[in-house]
Design a protein around this motif. Structure first.
Motif, short mmCIF file in Angstrom:
data_model
loop_
_atom_site.label_atom_id
_atom_site.label_comp_id
_atom_site.label_asym_id
_atom_site.label_seq_id
_atom_site.Cartn_x
_atom_site.Cartn_y
_atom_site.Cartn_z
N THR A 26 -12.90 -82.60 -85.56
CA THR A 26 -13.60 -82.95 -84.33
C THR A 26 -15.11 -83.02 -84.51
OG1 THR A 26 -13.63 -80.61 -83.68
CG2 THR A 26 -11.79 -81.96 -82.90
N GLU A 78 -12.42 -87.39 -85.09
CA GLU A 78 -12.19 -87.37 -83.65
C GLU A 78 -13.45 -87.04 -82.87
OE1 GLU A 78 -9.46 -88.05 -81.76
OE2 GLU A 78 -8.63 -88.87 -83.61
N SER A 79 -14.59 -87.16 -83.48
CA SER A 79 -15.84 -86.82 -82.81
C SER A 79 -16.22 -87.92 -81.82
CB SER A 79 -16.96 -86.65 -83.84
OG SER A 79 -18.19 -86.39 -83.21
N THR A 80 -16.79 -87.52 -80.68
CA THR A 80 -17.25 -88.47 -79.66
C THR A 80 -18.70 -88.85 -79.84
OG1 THR A 80 -17.81 -86.65 -78.16
CG2 THR A 80 -15.60 -87.58 -77.98
N ARG A 106 -13.21 -92.52 -80.85
CA ARG A 106 -13.89 -91.86 -79.73
C ARG A 106 -15.40 -91.82 -79.88
NH1 ARG A 106 -11.27 -86.17 -78.79
NH2 ARG A 106 -12.65 -86.32 -76.99
N GLU A 163 -18.78 -92.85 -79.31
CA GLU A 163 -19.41 -93.70 -78.33
C GLU A 163 -20.91 -93.83 -78.52
OE1 GLU A 163 -18.33 -92.13 -74.56
OE2 GLU A 163 -16.21 -92.65 -74.75
N ASN A 216 -16.34 -96.99 -81.05
CA ASN A 216 -16.37 -97.31 -79.62
C ASN A 216 -17.81 -97.44 -79.11
OD1 ASN A 216 -15.06 -97.89 -77.19
ND2 ASN A 216 -15.09 -95.78 -76.50
#
Length: 600
Positions: free
Chosen positions: A193, A215-217, A240, A242, A263
């Motif tokens: 993450t 899975e880091s945003t 993920r 962004e 993303n």
């Protein structure tokens, strides 16, 4: 003479026997069955041999051994101890679930080790003991859950580590301790993450970092601060991700940056501005809608820019100003309606252009491509116009192209009167309907001729109109609509008037007004009236008295409910003497009365 002829055949046989024994002593060991061995170079290819274990008898002078695509499940300690000259070992595509410690002890010459696409879940400490000369290690395609502390300390000379397509959940702080010479790290952390920044501290010599499936945003600030020598950063398949924090790439002097299949909805200009040595930038397969003008000028050395397969609809004017070295632009597979020449600072420096698979409009904005078609390499395919059946306009002669790719200046059609009234506090909408080829863009200017944006109380909306919300008297004035396209512009002014709220007159009674000398009847004010003051005071006093009476009545009934009141009064009469006066003498007193009453 007869004796000599008698012994000649015997001596020949003896010589042939000696030669045969010598040749037999120098012959190499036999190649294992189901393997294919090379004669000129000592190699053994045992792939697709249906082996369940490593062959026992292998030539000790092998330099390359291919055991891939078999069913090998285990490796015993010192399994390859006799192969001291082996430089390349391939164990890919087997059924290995665990590697014993000291399994590769004895391979002191090994340079490349491939254990990809097996069933490894963990790499124990000591699994790569004895591999001091190892340069390449590939453990991709396994089920590795994490990397423990000091896993690679026996392989200090490792240059390339590939660990793609695994199920990495954690990376210990000391996992890469000792890998001071590592140059490339390919890490796939589909269950991570966050970026394992603390583990990267030991990789001071790293020049290429390839991170897949995190899975880091967000890419946090100072994520790669310790990697001062890093030149290539590859980030891919972060569904993920962004945004990039403004300081996420601080400390890096990259020459190549790839952020693909994430993303990102906008170009992270703030994170890029210090990358003055960047040559290659790839932002493909991100939902980026447009590129702002004059925001990439700090990338002075940029030569290649890729943004393929996104949602790019617009590249603003002067987007690539400052990028004098830009020679390759690939924007294939987007939603662009045009690509105009003024977006470049040096259009002549452009050598390769990917513009195919875009719904281009066939108008004069594409004429510059027709003029440059002989010097431009369009890569995968030439640009086509979508409005006319996706035809390749570059195949037409220059004279015909000039007639096909035309523009029409904009024209603003009157849609409402030139004077618009609105009540104060209400919303006014000013319309600007413009037509032309290509479709013109509409901007609005306020009475001070300042351009209005799409934010604020007075804002320009997407359909070309202007909204004035909660109109105030100071908003009144002429507003100018400006429609522009590649062929020219047209303007129209709309006057806005705001009706101010009317002032209500104060309530007055005729009987109170008296004649006052004044220049205007509206300036007369009622004088001070004593009668009015008395009436107001009486009304206030009566209200106060009523409130007090209600309170006393309520207290009376409340006390009745608490118990009976004893109506008893004790009156005490206390006589007291007083001196009569100075002429009455000292003994003369006058009696007075005092009553003391106590209500029980």
């Amino acid at each position: 003479m007869q004796a000599d002829h008698h012994y000649t055949p015997r001596w020949g046989a003896l010589c042939m026997l000696a030669a045969g024994l010598a040749l037999t002593s120098q012959a190499p060991p036999p190649c294992p069955r189901s393997c294919r061995c090379g004669a000129a170079v000592p190699t053994a290819n045992c792939s697709y041999a249906r082996l369940a274990a490593v062959p026992e008898r292998l030539p000790p002078d092998l330099t390359r051994l291919n055991l891939s695509r078999n069913a090998i499940r285990t490796l015993a300690p010192e399994q390859f101890g006799a192969l001291t000259r082996l430089e390349d070992l391939d164990l890919s595509d087997n059924l290995l679930a665990y590697v014993e410690a000291d399994a590769f002890v004895g391979l002191r010459s090994l340079l490349d080790l491939r254990v990809a696409r097996n069933r490894l879940k963990v790499l124990p400490v000591g699994a790569f003991a004895g591999l001091s000369r190892l340069r390449l290690l590939d453990v991709s395609g396994n089920e590795i859950l994490g990397f423990l502390d000091f896993t690679f300390r026996e392989s200090a000379g490792l240059r390339v580590l590939k660990a793609l397509q695994n199920d990495v959940v954690f990376v210990s702080r000391q996992a890469f301790a000792g890998l001071t010479d590592l140059r490339q790290l390919h890490l796939d952390g589909c269950n991570l993450t966050s970026v394992p920044t603390e583990a990267f501290v030991h990789l001071g010599g790293l020049t290429g970092l390839y991170l897949h499936r995190l899975e880091s945003t967000v890419l946090p600030n100072y994520a790669f601060l310790c990697l001062a020598r890093l030149k290539e950063l590859f980030i891919a398949d972060w569904p993920r991700l962004e945004m990039l924090s403004a300081n996420s790439l601080v400390g890096l002097n990259l020459t190549s940056l790839v952020i693909r299949s994430c993303n990102l909805s906008s170009v992270p200009y703030a994170a890029f501005h210090h990358l003055v040595y960047l040559v290659h930038l790839d932002l493909s397969y991100n939902p980026i809608g447009y590129i702002q003008g004059n925001r990439l000028g700090d990338l002075l050395r940029l030569e290649e820019f890729h943004i393929v397969g996104g949602r790019l609809r617009r590249i603003e004017m002067a987007t690539f100003h400052g990028l004098a070295r830009l020679s390759l632009l690939n924007v294939s597979g987007n939603l662009l309606s045009t690509l105009e020449e003024p977006v470049f600072q040096s259009p002549g420096a452009l050598r390769r252009l990917g513009l195919d698979a875009n719904p281009l409009d066939c108008d004069c904005r594409l004429l510059w491509l027709a003029r440059r078609r002989s010097s431009l390499d369009f890569g995968g395919g030439p640009p086509t116009c979508g409005a006319l059946g996706r035809w390749d306009f570059l195949d037409y002669p220059a004279a015909e192209i000039a007639e096909l790719l035309t523009c029409r200046p904009p024209h603003v059609r009157p849609h409402q009167p030139d004077l618009v009234w609105v009540e104060q506090g209400h919303m006014a909408v000013l319309h600007c309907n413009a037509e032309g080829r290509p479709a013109p863009s509409v901007t609005w200017r306020n009475p001070e001729l300042r351009a209005l944006t799409d934010v604020g109380r007075i804002r320009a909306v997407a359909n070309g109109s202007l909204e004035v919300r909660y109109a105030q008297p100071q908003d009144a004035g002429p507003y100018r609509c400006v429609a522009s396209n590649a062929a020219g512009n047209d303007t129209r002014s709309v006057e806005l008037r705001v009706r101010a709220l009317s002032k209500k007159k104060p309530f007055r009674l005729k009987s109170w007004l008296v004649a006052l000398p004044s220049s205007s009847p509206d300036q007369r004010e009622p004088p001070f009236d004593v009668k009015t003051l008395l009436i107001a005071a009486s009304i206030g006093f009566l209200s106060f008295l009523s409130s007090v009476s209600v309170c006393f009545v309520a207290m009376f009934f409340w006390s009745k409910g608490r118990g009976q009141i004893k109506h008893t009064a004790n009156i005490a009469y206390v006589p007291r003497s007083a001196p009569a006066g100075s002429n009455g003498g000292a003994g003369n007193y006058v009696e007075t009365s005092r009553f003391t009453m106590k209500l029980m």
